[in-house]
Design an enzyme around this catalytic site. Structure first.
Site: not given
Length: 277
Positions: A124, A129, A174, A216, A233, A235
């Site tokens: 997310n 970033r 996180r 993921k 994966p 996403d």
DNA sequence: AGCCAGGACAAGT
DNA sequence: ACTTGTCATGGC
């Protein structure tokens, strides 16, 4: 000043199918940066490296023949014939188009721990970033390397910290995931070295013992951090690709290189305005 | 200003 | 087993 026993030098290696801009900016890694002189500087395996590519020659500057044999040859997966793999993948028309869009993509064989942490941070989140958080993580807790760069901090180092220590990362929710990963890896509760040889379902289960590691992130860890090229994966972008273009499922005969196909498709879907998504 | 980002978790059907 | 709200931050 030369601190190594061996003088650093530039290695020239003939390689096909390699475009640094695609390799480093396709979303698989977060610690490579384009320099003003046109070279790419990055950090991996506690080493700083400078990379150029021109006319089939890969130039690795600031390294040694020993490190090339032990580290970089494998990191850039130079023994794998991407030409042959791409030829097989081109049997699918959409993958063929995505390969034509960025034919120089290769999957890097990154360190397992770094890949796992990076993709825990990726959830997310947006790529600029993600890079910033990882940069601060390394500058705050990684060992200092040549040229003012920093190594990726070890699980053992991070396992000694608490959430307050990670506050300057601004990684949000996180932070506790990073700490849980560090503690379970440092304690041996999760053995990253064993993932390579496990059956895929078991490896996923092992990784998902960590808070913040779901399907993921586990698959990204296995693909980018364990060289499991059959790992795929899914996403948000790939989900859209699958729903739109593969309603009957991804072609079985390409599953062996599904992870590589996934990366071409991901980059194409995300970057090409005319891809139809 | 507001939407969204290489998701996962927890609580709810 | 599937759906939904929530999470912390900031890039665009």
């Amino acid at each position: 000043m030369v601190t190594d026993q061996t003088y650093k030098q530039t290695m020239l290696i003939p390689v096909g199918d390699f475009d640094p801009d695609s390799v480093f900016n396709c979303g698989q890694c977060f610690r490579w940066n384009l320099q003003p002189d046109g070279s790419w500087k990055g950090i991996a395996y506690n080493r700083v490296l400078s990379v150029r590519y021109r006319e089939g020659i890969l130039a690795l500057a600031g390294t040694t023949p020993e490190d090339f044999e032990e580290i970089w040859s494998d990191y850039f997966d130079l023994k794998t014939d991407y030409g042959k793999i791409k030829q097989r993948l081109c049997s699918d028309p959409l993958i063929a188009r995505s390969i034509r869009y960025a034919p120089g993509i290769r999957i890097l064989r990154q360190e397992t721990w770094e890949a796992m942490c990076s993709f825990i941070i990726s959830q997310n989140n947006n790529i600029p970033r993600i890079r910033g958080i990882i940069l601060r993580l390394c500058e705050l807790f990684g060992d200092r390397l040549d040229g003012g760069e920093y190594a990726f901090p070890s699980a053992a180092r991070l396992s000694m910290l608490d959430e307050n220590d990670l506050e300057p990362l601004r990684s949000g929710f996180r932070a506790r995931y990073i700490l849980d990963a560090a503690r379970k890896v440092a304690s041996g509760e999760v053995r990253l070295a064993a993932l390579r040889d496990m059956p895929l379902p078991q490896a996923r289960e092992e990784l998902q013992k960590i808070k913040g590691v779901g399907p993921k992130v586990a698959d990204c860890t296995l693909l980018f951090g364990c060289g499991r090229m059959d790992c795929f994966p899914v996403d948000v972008w790939i989900r859209k690709v699958l729903e739109r273009f593969y309603p009957n499922g991804f072609p079985e005969e390409l599953a062996e290189y599904g992870g590589i196909a996934q990366q071409y498709l991901f980059h194409y879907a995300r970057c090409c305005p005319e891809c139809g998504l």
